[in-house]
Design a protein around this motif. Structure first.
Motif, PDB file in Angstrom:
ATOM      1  N   ASP A 106     -32.594  49.754 -34.958  1.00 40.01           N
ATOM      2  CA  ASP A 106     -33.544  50.502 -34.126  1.00 40.01           C
ATOM      3  C   ASP A 106     -33.463  50.128 -32.649  1.00 40.01           C
ATOM      4  O   ASP A 106     -34.413  50.374 -31.891  1.00 40.01           O
ATOM      5  N   SER A 107     -32.347  49.566 -32.224  1.00 43.70           N
ATOM      6  CA  SER A 107     -32.197  49.190 -30.818  1.00 43.70           C
ATOM      7  C   SER A 107     -32.246  50.416 -29.916  1.00 43.70           C
ATOM      8  O   SER A 107     -31.741  51.491 -30.257  1.00 43.70           O
ATOM      9  N   ASP A 108     -32.836  50.256 -28.738  1.00 44.55           N
ATOM     10  CA  ASP A 108     -32.893  51.335 -27.746  1.00 44.55           C
ATOM     11  C   ASP A 108     -31.609  51.430 -26.925  1.00 44.55           C
ATOM     12  O   ASP A 108     -31.443  52.372 -26.149  1.00 44.55           O
ATOM     13  N   ALA A 109     -30.718  50.459 -27.075  1.00 42.27           N
ATOM     14  CA  ALA A 109     -29.472  50.466 -26.296  1.00 42.27           C
ATOM     15  C   ALA A 109     -28.564  51.602 -26.751  1.00 42.27           C
ATOM     16  O   ALA A 109     -28.663  52.111 -27.878  1.00 42.27           O
ATOM     17  N   ASP A 110     -27.659  52.013 -25.866  1.00 39.91           N
ATOM     18  CA  ASP A 110     -26.649  53.010 -26.213  1.00 39.91           C
ATOM     19  C   ASP A 110     -25.388  52.359 -26.776  1.00 39.91           C
ATOM     20  O   ASP A 110     -24.657  52.986 -27.543  1.00 39.91           O
ATOM     21  N   ILE A 111     -25.111  51.125 -26.343  1.00 42.46           N
ATOM     22  CA  ILE A 111     -23.973  50.370 -26.868  1.00 42.46           C
ATOM     23  C   ILE A 111     -24.423  48.938 -27.135  1.00 42.46           C
ATOM     24  O   ILE A 111     -25.128  48.342 -26.309  1.00 42.46           O
ATOM     25  N   ILE A 112     -23.996  48.402 -28.260  1.00 42.22           N
ATOM     26  CA  ILE A 112     -24.194  46.984 -28.543  1.00 42.22           C
ATOM     27  C   ILE A 112     -22.811  46.366 -28.695  1.00 42.22           C
ATOM     28  O   ILE A 112     -22.055  46.713 -29.610  1.00 42.22           O
ATOM     29  N   TYR A 113     -22.450  45.501 -27.749  1.00 40.85           N
ATOM     30  CA  TYR A 113     -21.180  44.777 -27.808  1.00 40.85           C
ATOM     31  C   TYR A 113     -21.390  43.499 -28.607  1.00 40.85           C
ATOM     32  O   TYR A 113     -22.431  42.849 -28.494  1.00 40.85           O
ATOM     33  N   PHE A 114     -20.387  43.131 -29.413  1.00 42.58           N
ATOM     34  CA  PHE A 114     -20.483  41.868 -30.147  1.00 42.58           C
ATOM     35  C   PHE A 114     -19.155  41.136 -30.086  1.00 42.58           C
ATOM     36  O   PHE A 114     -18.123  41.702 -29.715  1.00 42.58           O
ATOM     37  N   ASN A 115     -19.198  39.873 -30.447  1.00 50.96           N
ATOM     38  CA  ASN A 115     -18.054  38.989 -30.250  1.00 50.96           C
ATOM     39  C   ASN A 115     -17.105  39.022 -31.453  1.00 50.96           C
ATOM     40  O   ASN A 115     -17.405  39.608 -32.493  1.00 50.96           O
ATOM     41  N   ALA A 116     -15.951  38.382 -31.293  1.00 49.84           N
ATOM     42  CA  ALA A 116     -14.927  38.370 -32.342  1.00 49.84           C
ATOM     43  C   ALA A 116     -14.120  37.088 -32.261  1.00 49.84           C
ATOM     44  O   ALA A 116     -14.145  36.375 -31.255  1.00 49.84           O
ATOM     45  N   ASN A 117     -13.395  36.814 -33.326  1.00 48.43           N
ATOM     46  CA  ASN A 117     -12.365  35.789 -33.308  1.00 48.43           C
ATOM     47  C   ASN A 117     -11.038  36.455 -33.632  1.00 48.43           C
ATOM     48  O   ASN A 117     -10.985  37.663 -33.906  1.00 48.43           O
ATOM     49  N   SER A 118      -9.949  35.703 -33.582  1.00 45.37           N
ATOM     50  CA  SER A 118      -8.630  36.285 -33.829  1.00 45.37           C
ATOM     51  C   SER A 118      -7.759  35.279 -34.561  1.00 45.37           C
ATOM     52  O   SER A 118      -7.790  34.082 -34.259  1.00 45.37           O
ATOM     53  N   VAL A 119      -6.973  35.790 -35.533  1.00 46.36           N
ATOM     54  CA  VAL A 119      -6.059  34.938 -36.283  1.00 46.36           C
ATOM     55  C   VAL A 119      -4.740  35.655 -36.491  1.00 46.36           C
ATOM     56  O   VAL A 119      -4.664  36.888 -36.415  1.00 46.36           O
ATOM     57  N   ASP A 120      -3.695  34.887 -36.750  1.00 48.54           N
ATOM     58  CA  ASP A 120      -2.417  35.456 -37.162  1.00 48.54           C
ATOM     59  C   ASP A 120      -2.576  35.993 -38.587  1.00 48.54           C
ATOM     60  O   ASP A 120      -3.121  35.319 -39.452  1.00 48.54           O
ATOM     61  N   THR A 121      -2.110  37.207 -38.819  1.00 50.96           N
ATOM     62  CA  THR A 121      -2.350  37.840 -40.109  1.00 50.96           C
ATOM     63  C   THR A 121      -1.670  37.128 -41.268  1.00 50.96           C
ATOM     64  O   THR A 121      -2.123  37.216 -42.411  1.00 50.96           O
TER      65      THR A 121
END
Length: 308
Positions: A106-121
């Protein structure tokens, strides 16, 4: 009522696609749209498509491969969620993603950015593919204005941003159907038109690094498409007076100028691409003069440098 739509373009990596889909929580208010972009029947068993047991998964099959941009656009026309998220078929969501969806519904924002991690597949060793996102979020935490500009206009991957579908529809935003960098325009346009954004520091998505991914595509057409996208990005920032530098374009412009005397045919082809992107003749001429002078100055410095 569907609150969330997760869109996934896919081609010829069914095991990775299954890993991704299994990482998405099963919720009554969530749908998954997978667009298969011309996978080979020798690689993908369409009679037993990955995760076909899930009632929340919809499969769109493109018999002919037309790229991830086209696939994402196809899915957008079918999406029903209030919020739209994109994921790459070789990535996956981390623990906590379901809580994030509930928290932000129910956020009023138009975009919610969130963080990530990265690994070799293959090895699952840490990779550096999300370092730029970490930098943008860290900047936002220390300097909200500059961090917000960076996230809105420089973070150009489609993942790690949850966007109101109404924002996409109202502004007729779509992905470019290029060989490479199809997501750049979509990302800076949703960033531009969003009235408010929210940044969540939780690492909810895992980006994998692998050989053969679309981001590693090379060749003449990929190079030209990349220049087209970067030039359009540069033009957009200039037209809207966004105070940000664009080193990716500057690097390409430097090489473009040098092609005037190194490969004139390539110079003319790249000139046509930059004009197609909307850059004016005067602006391109000024770029050429600037970077030719830069190249000449560098050569003079090297020539005059004393031998040690």
């Amino acid at each position: 009522m569907i609150n969330f739509t997760v869109i996934i373009p896919h081609k010829n990596i069914p095991q990775m696609l299954e890993r991704l889909v299994r990482s998405i929580p099963e919720r009554d208010d969530l749908e998954i749209i997978v667009v298969d972009d011309g996978s080979s029947p020798a690689t993908v068993d369409f009679a037993h498509f990955p995760c076909s047991d899930r009632t929340d998964l919809k499969l769109i099959r493109n018999e002919e491969s037309r790229g991830a941009g086209h696939a994402r656009n196809c899915a957008l026309t079918r999406a029903k969620g209030r919020w739209v998220l994109f994921a790459d078929a070789d990535d996956f969501f981390n623990h906590g993603f379901n809580d994030f969806l509930t928290d932000c519904l129910d956020s009023d924002a138009d975009i919610i950015y969130f963080n990530a991690n990265s690994v070799d597949t293959d090895t699952l060793e840490p990779s550096d593919r999300t370092d730029h996102l970490h930098d943008f979020i860290s900047l936002y935490q220390h300097d909200k204005r500059q961090g917000e500009l960076a996230l809105r206009y420089l973070f150009t991957e489609p993942w790690c941003k949850m966007v109101k579908r109404k924002l996409i529809a109202d502004n007729k935003i779509a992905f470019e159907e290029t060989v490479i960098r199809n997501d750049v325009g979509y990302s800076y346009l949703v960033g531009h038109y969003a009235r408010t954004i929210v940044v969540d520091d939780r690492q909810l998505y895992c980006v994998t690094s692998r050989q053969g991914s679309v981001s590693r595509v090379k060749g003449y057409q990929a190079s030209m498409d990349e220049l087209l996208v970067y030039a359009g990005w540069k033009r957009f920032l200039r037209d809207h007076h966004i105070p940000l530098e664009l080193p990716k374009f500057d690097f390409r412009a430097y090489n473009f100028a040098r092609h005037l005397y190194k490969d004139n045919a390539l110079f003319r082809a790249e000139y046509a691409v930059m004009r197609k992107a909307g850059l004016s003749r005067c602006y391109i001429a000024g770029l050429t003069a600037k970077y030719l002078w830069t190249a000449a100055s560098y050569k003079l410095q090297r020539h005059n440098r004393p031998n040690v």
